[in-house]
Design an enzyme around this catalytic site. Structure first.
Site, PDB file in Angstrom:
ATOM      1  N   SER A   1       0.837  -1.203   0.000  1.00  0.00           N
ATOM      2  CA  SER A   1       0.000   0.000   0.000  1.00  0.00           C
ATOM      3  C   SER A   1       0.877   1.261   0.000  1.00  0.00           C
ATOM      4  O   SER A   1       1.669   1.452  -0.918  1.00  0.00           O
ATOM      5  CB  SER A   1      -0.954  -0.058   1.198  1.00  0.00           C
ATOM      6  OG  SER A   1      -2.002   0.866   1.058  1.00  0.00           O
TER       7      SER A   1
ATOM      8  N   ASP B   1     -10.013  -5.089  -4.044  1.00  0.00           N
ATOM      9  CA  ASP B   1      -9.433  -4.083  -3.148  1.00  0.00           C
ATOM     10  C   ASP B   1     -10.256  -2.791  -3.192  1.00  0.00           C
ATOM     11  O   ASP B   1     -10.311  -2.122  -4.225  1.00  0.00           O
ATOM     12  CB  ASP B   1      -7.984  -3.796  -3.568  1.00  0.00           C
ATOM     13  CG  ASP B   1      -7.217  -2.995  -2.519  1.00  0.00           C
ATOM     14  OD1 ASP B   1      -7.849  -2.236  -1.763  1.00  0.00           O
ATOM     15  OD2 ASP B   1      -5.979  -3.124  -2.473  1.00  0.00           O
TER      16      ASP B   1
ATOM     17  N   HIS C   1      -8.019  -5.541   0.522  1.00  0.00           N
ATOM     18  CA  HIS C   1      -6.746  -4.855   0.789  1.00  0.00           C
ATOM     19  C   HIS C   1      -6.011  -5.607   1.887  1.00  0.00           C
ATOM     20  O   HIS C   1      -6.074  -5.254   3.070  1.00  0.00           O
ATOM     21  CB  HIS C   1      -7.031  -3.404   1.197  1.00  0.00           C
ATOM     22  CG  HIS C   1      -5.841  -2.506   1.126  1.00  0.00           C
ATOM     23  ND1 HIS C   1      -5.158  -2.258  -0.052  1.00  0.00           N
ATOM     24  CD2 HIS C   1      -5.205  -1.788   2.087  1.00  0.00           C
ATOM     25  CE1 HIS C   1      -4.170  -1.415   0.192  1.00  0.00           C
ATOM     26  NE2 HIS C   1      -4.175  -1.124   1.476  1.00  0.00           N
TER      27      HIS C   1
END
Length: 220
Positions: free
Chosen positions: A117, A169, A200
């Protein structure tokens, strides 16, 4: 020099390789330390794992709350707005860690950078702009916000580049990962794109693929 605080996991033998792995927003270096046993690497794998802790910053999208963050995010969505100066500063602090590993005797071509991320966005910039050839780059559920300003070093334009993303996600949309891959291809890089039926996060099939990839790249 003051380095980022890190969790360091030493191998049972003298290390000849290093993996620098960056966590996501609101997390810390212990996050991905927890998956090391799941990687099932050889017991004598000579790899030092380094999990840096990000600084703590006020994050606009979270009401200005101070939390672990590599940079401030001003606006969510596919057109995400962020504090680029903070991202570049974080990338520089990661390259300081790479150089420290080189000073400790690890050849740059045995140093791999990974990030999830926010950490992946920093990893993209740190690894691809680094002037000495690295072992590879692992980009997890992330995007490439500095693709239009980065100067990619010729040393790292063609390194192994594994890009993994969750098909569902809702935080970093799959299209953002796909856009990163498109930008990498335009820049002459050779990313390998993989998706998994997850949100995620990470999942066991992905962790097994990461393990296989690490062992191939680092010849474990």
């Amino acid at each position: 020099m003051t380095y980022l605080s890190c969790v360091e996991v030493e191998p049972s033998v003298e290390p000849t390789a290093a993996v620098i792995w960056l966590h996501g927003l609101g997390s810390n270096g212990h996050d991905f330390e927890a998956i090391l046993p799941e990687l099932n690497l050889p017991l004598d794998a000579p790899v030092r794992f380094i999990f840096p802790h990000s600084p703590s910053l006020a994050v606009t999208i979270n009401g200005g709350m101070v939390m672990p963050a590599w940079y401030d995010i001003l606006e969510m969505g596919a057109g995400r707005k962020l504090n680029t100066e903070q991202l570049l500063d974080s990338a520089k602090r990661v390259t300081d860690l790479i150089e420290r590993e080189m000073e400790r005797g690890i050849d740059s071509e045995r140093i791999l950078v990974a990030g999830f991320s926010q950490g992946g966005a920093v990893a993209y910039h740190a690894a691809l702009s680094f002037q000495h050839k690295l072992a590879g780059l692992l980009a997890l559920s992330t995007y490439f916000p500095t693709s239009d300003i980065i100067t990619i070093s010729e040393a790292n334009r063609h390194i192994p580049l594994e890009v993994m993303h969750g098909s569902y996600d809702p935080v970093v949309l799959p299209t953002m990962g796909e856009d990163a891959v498109s930008d990498l291809l335009v820049a002459g890089c050779k990313p390998n794109w993989r998706t998994y039926p997850m949100e995620h996060q990470v999942c066991m099939p992905q962790i097994r693929d990461i393990s296989t990839w690490l062992q191939e790249i680092l010849k474990l």
